[in-house]
Structures are given as structure tokens and as C-alpha cells.
Design an enzyme around this catalytic site. Structure first.
Site, mmCIF file in Angstrom:
data_model
loop_
_atom_site.group_PDB
_atom_site.id
_atom_site.type_symbol
_atom_site.label_atom_id
_atom_site.label_comp_id
_atom_site.label_asym_id
_atom_site.label_seq_id
_atom_site.Cartn_x
_atom_site.Cartn_y
_atom_site.Cartn_z
ATOM 1 C CG ASP A 47 62.533 37.581 25.727
ATOM 2 O OD1 ASP A 47 61.791 38.196 24.935
ATOM 3 O OD2 ASP A 47 62.334 37.520 26.949
ATOM 4 C CG ASP B 272 53.845 30.657 26.356
ATOM 5 O OD1 ASP B 272 53.521 29.462 26.297
ATOM 6 O OD2 ASP B 272 54.929 31.086 25.921
ATOM 7 C CD GLU C 165 44.836 28.095 13.744
ATOM 8 O OE1 GLU C 165 45.974 28.482 13.393
ATOM 9 O OE2 GLU C 165 43.844 28.193 13.013
HETATM 10 C C1 LIG Z 1 51.685 28.565 23.087
HETATM 11 S S1 LIG Z 1 53.133 28.537 22.104
HETATM 12 C C2 LIG Z 1 52.565 28.836 20.428
HETATM 13 C C3 LIG Z 1 53.583 28.462 19.399
HETATM 14 C C4 LIG Z 1 53.172 28.763 17.942
HETATM 15 N N1 LIG Z 1 53.039 30.186 17.703
HETATM 16 C C5 LIG Z 1 51.911 28.031 17.562
HETATM 17 O O1 LIG Z 1 50.868 28.703 17.447
HETATM 18 O O2 LIG Z 1 51.962 26.805 17.404
HETATM 19 C C6 LIG Z 1 53.878 30.101 22.500
HETATM 20 C C7 LIG Z 1 55.322 30.156 22.100
HETATM 21 O O3 LIG Z 1 55.840 31.457 22.338
HETATM 22 C C8 LIG Z 1 57.158 31.319 22.809
HETATM 23 N N2 LIG Z 1 57.501 32.559 23.533
HETATM 24 C C9 LIG Z 1 57.037 32.954 24.729
HETATM 25 N N3 LIG Z 1 57.593 34.123 25.100
HETATM 26 C C10 LIG Z 1 58.415 34.484 24.090
HETATM 27 C C11 LIG Z 1 59.280 35.587 23.889
HETATM 28 N N4 LIG Z 1 59.417 36.546 24.823
HETATM 29 N N5 LIG Z 1 59.976 35.647 22.751
HETATM 30 C C12 LIG Z 1 59.843 34.674 21.813
HETATM 31 N N6 LIG Z 1 59.048 33.608 21.950
HETATM 32 C C13 LIG Z 1 58.347 33.495 23.087
HETATM 33 C C14 LIG Z 1 57.119 30.072 23.678
HETATM 34 O O4 LIG Z 1 58.379 29.458 23.864
HETATM 35 C C15 LIG Z 1 56.179 29.176 22.879
HETATM 36 O O5 LIG Z 1 56.852 28.333 21.988
#
Ligand SMILES: C[S@@+](CC[C@H](N)C(=O)[O-])C[C@H]1O[C@@H](n2cnc3c(N)ncnc32)[C@H](O)[C@@H]1O
Length: 261
Positions: free
Chosen positions: A143, A165, A242
Site C-alpha cells: 500500500d 481503482d 488507459e
Molecule cells: C486500475 S489500476 C491502474 C494501474 C496503472 N496505473 C495503469 O494505469 O495501467 C489501479 C492500480 O492501483 C493499485 N492500487 C490501489 N490502491 C493502492 C494503494 N493504496 N497503493 C498502491 N497501489 C494501489 C491497484 O492494485 C491497481 O493495480
């Protein structure tokens, strides 16, 4: 369970079984690049010496990597020198690491910390690091809020939060990463003048984010006209999410500057 722990903002942390090469990189390369699990983060120590510096560093990693036999970078010294204390960039939720590694290769003088809880994403990122030979990246599987809490005040020059997310259902909004406490901590670790770059293709998450940043006096929105949020910033690399276009609108690109106050 710690009752003060913030709500989980991410979904799964592991999906399919890792391929042998990726499993090998998680076992052998990740420990060399990992942010320490506990304690205050000493940024200078984290990046120096580079664990991948020169052929010797890579050879050590290669010897350990039973399941990852082909490190092409071993065959030639990499042109990127170890970064010597230029800007520090954090990417939160780097997914498969395509954007993180592309940025790190485009800016070898900068230092990058990438945080992602999803193990398969971390493994994919390690593969990109290994293939490109980037030496200016450190990773944490977990996290981002745990990393931010351990960073010194005013240590970050830039933060990327790309397609986080969305948690589109109202009852799940509390799971969104962008929350008042998160922004307060982010403001603490960012230098005055440092920038947050945020993108989403969910209209409600864009408004939510604007509202929350506007309420935090230590941030200002950097936009003068519609084009500023309709187009990505110069030098943007398209991310995997994206490309999927899963949201309910075209991507919205928001830049916020950490003010001096
Ligand atoms: C919808 S994905 C987008 C991934 C990437 N940024 C992309 O645009 O392809 C969101 C990512 O954020 C990560 N994520 C969610 N909460 C997080 C947190 N508290 N710390 C780090 N990463 C997190 C999730 O595991 C996921 O891989």
C-alpha cells in the site's frame, strides 16, 4: 486487526500463477530493489549504491536467478548511470509498470519509487526493469500509504496516480485512494512546487478528486482552460488501463501543485 488502518483501496493482490521467469525475478531481483519494510525511509541510502550498478551487480543477480536465465543487460554496460540525488518521483499503483519504467528510462537523472500491491503487476514491472536495465527504480509491493507514512517531509518532487481503482458505486467511495487524510499526508511529503499528476476515465472520480484537492489548502489545481484537463501532459506514456477504456468518459488529466504554505 488495527482499527486505525485505512480501508483497502485495491482489489486482488495476486491472480494467475507467475511464470517461472517472473517468479525468478520476484525472488532474486525484487529484494535488491525493495524499499525496506519498516522504519523511516532514507532516500539517499535507498538509491545508493545502485544494486544493479555495472556488470558485477547484474552478475550477482543473475547467479541467484535460476528461473531467469537470460539477463540481456549483462551483455553490455548500461548507459544509465546511478542517479545522484536529483528529483524523487513516486508512482502509486503502477499496474504492470509500463509507465514507471518508461519514465525512469526517459529521465535517468531522476529517482523513482513505484508502489503496487498486485504481485503479478510487480512481477511484470521487474521484467520491464530487467529488460530495459533501468537503475533508478525502487519498488514496494503493498500500500502506497505505508510508504508515504515513512517518507521524510518535503521529499517528493512528483507523484503519479494514474487510473486509480475507481470504486464507482457510492457505497464504495470510501475505498477511493483520494481522501482528506491521504491528501494531508501527501502534502507533508511533497516539496513546495512539486506536482501530483492524476488521471481517471471515471467522471465522478474526476469531480471527487477535484473537490478533495480544492479543500486541501496546500494544493492548487494547475488548469487555466479545458485543454489543460482534456489532454495528457507532455511526455505522457499511455498506461495499460488507459488503453482498456473501461471508464465512463474520456480520460481527465489533473495536475496539482503543492503550494508553499
Ligand atoms: C486500475 S489500476 C491502474 C494501474 C496503472 N496505473 C495503469 O494505469 O495501467 C489501479 C492500480 O492501483 C493499485 N492500487 C490501489 N490502491 C493502492 C494503494 N493504496 N497503493 C498502491 N497501489 C494501489 C491497484 O492494485 C491497481 O493495480
Amino acid at each position: 486487526m488495527d482499527e486505525h488502518r485505512p480501508l483497502r483501496t485495491y482489489g486482488r493482490i495476486k491472480a494467475r500463477t507467475l511464470k517461472p521467469r517472473q517468479a525468478g525475478l520476484v525472488e532474486t531481483l525484487l529484494p535488491h530493489l525493495a524499499v525496506p519494510e519498516e522504519g523511516a525511509i532514507d532516500v539517499a541510502a535507498l538509491f545508493e549504491p545502485s544494486p544493479l550498478g555495472g556488470r558485477a551487480g547484474w552478475a550477482g543477480v543473475q547467479n541467484e536467478a535460476q528461473a531467469a536465465p537470460s539477463h540481456s543487460i549483462l551483455n553490455a554496460p548500461h548507459p544509465n548511470p546511478s542517479p545522484k540525488g536529483e528529483g524523487l518521483v513516486l508512482e502509486i499503483g503502477f499496474g504492470g509498470g509500463e509507465h514507471l519504467v518508461a519514465q525512469a528510462n526517459a529521465h535517468p537523472e531522476q529517482r523513482y519509487i513505484g508502489v503496487e500491491p498486485f504481485l503479478n503487476g510487480v512481477a511484470s514491472c521487474l521484467r520491464h526493469i530487467e529488460e530495459s536495465g533501468a537503475q533508478n527504480i525502487r519498488l514496494h509491493q503493498g500500500d502506497a500509504r505505508d510508504v508515504i507514512a515513512r517518507l521524510p517531509d518535503a521529499s517528493l518532487d512528483r507523484v503519479y496516480i494514474l487510473f486509480p481503482d475507481p470504486w464507482p458505486k457510492t457505497r464504495h467511495h470510501k475505498r477511493r485512494l483520494i481522501q482528506p487524510e491521504f491528501l494531508s499526508e501527501l502534502a507533508r511529503v511533497m516539496k513546495p512546487g512539486a506536482e501530483v499528476r492524476f488521471a481517471t476515465d471515471w467522471a465522478n472520480y474526476a469531480s471527487w478528486t477535484l473537490e478533495h484537492f480544492t479543500r486541501e489548502p496546500r494544493f492548487s489545481w494547475l488548469a487555466d482552460r479545458a485543454e489543460d484537463w482534456r489532454k495528457p501532459w507532455p511526455g505522457h506514456t499511455t498506461t495499460r488501463y488507459e488503453e482498456k477504456k473501461l471508464g465512463d468518459c474520456a480520460p481527465i488529466w489533473l495536475r496539482f501543485v503543492r503550494t508553499a504554505s
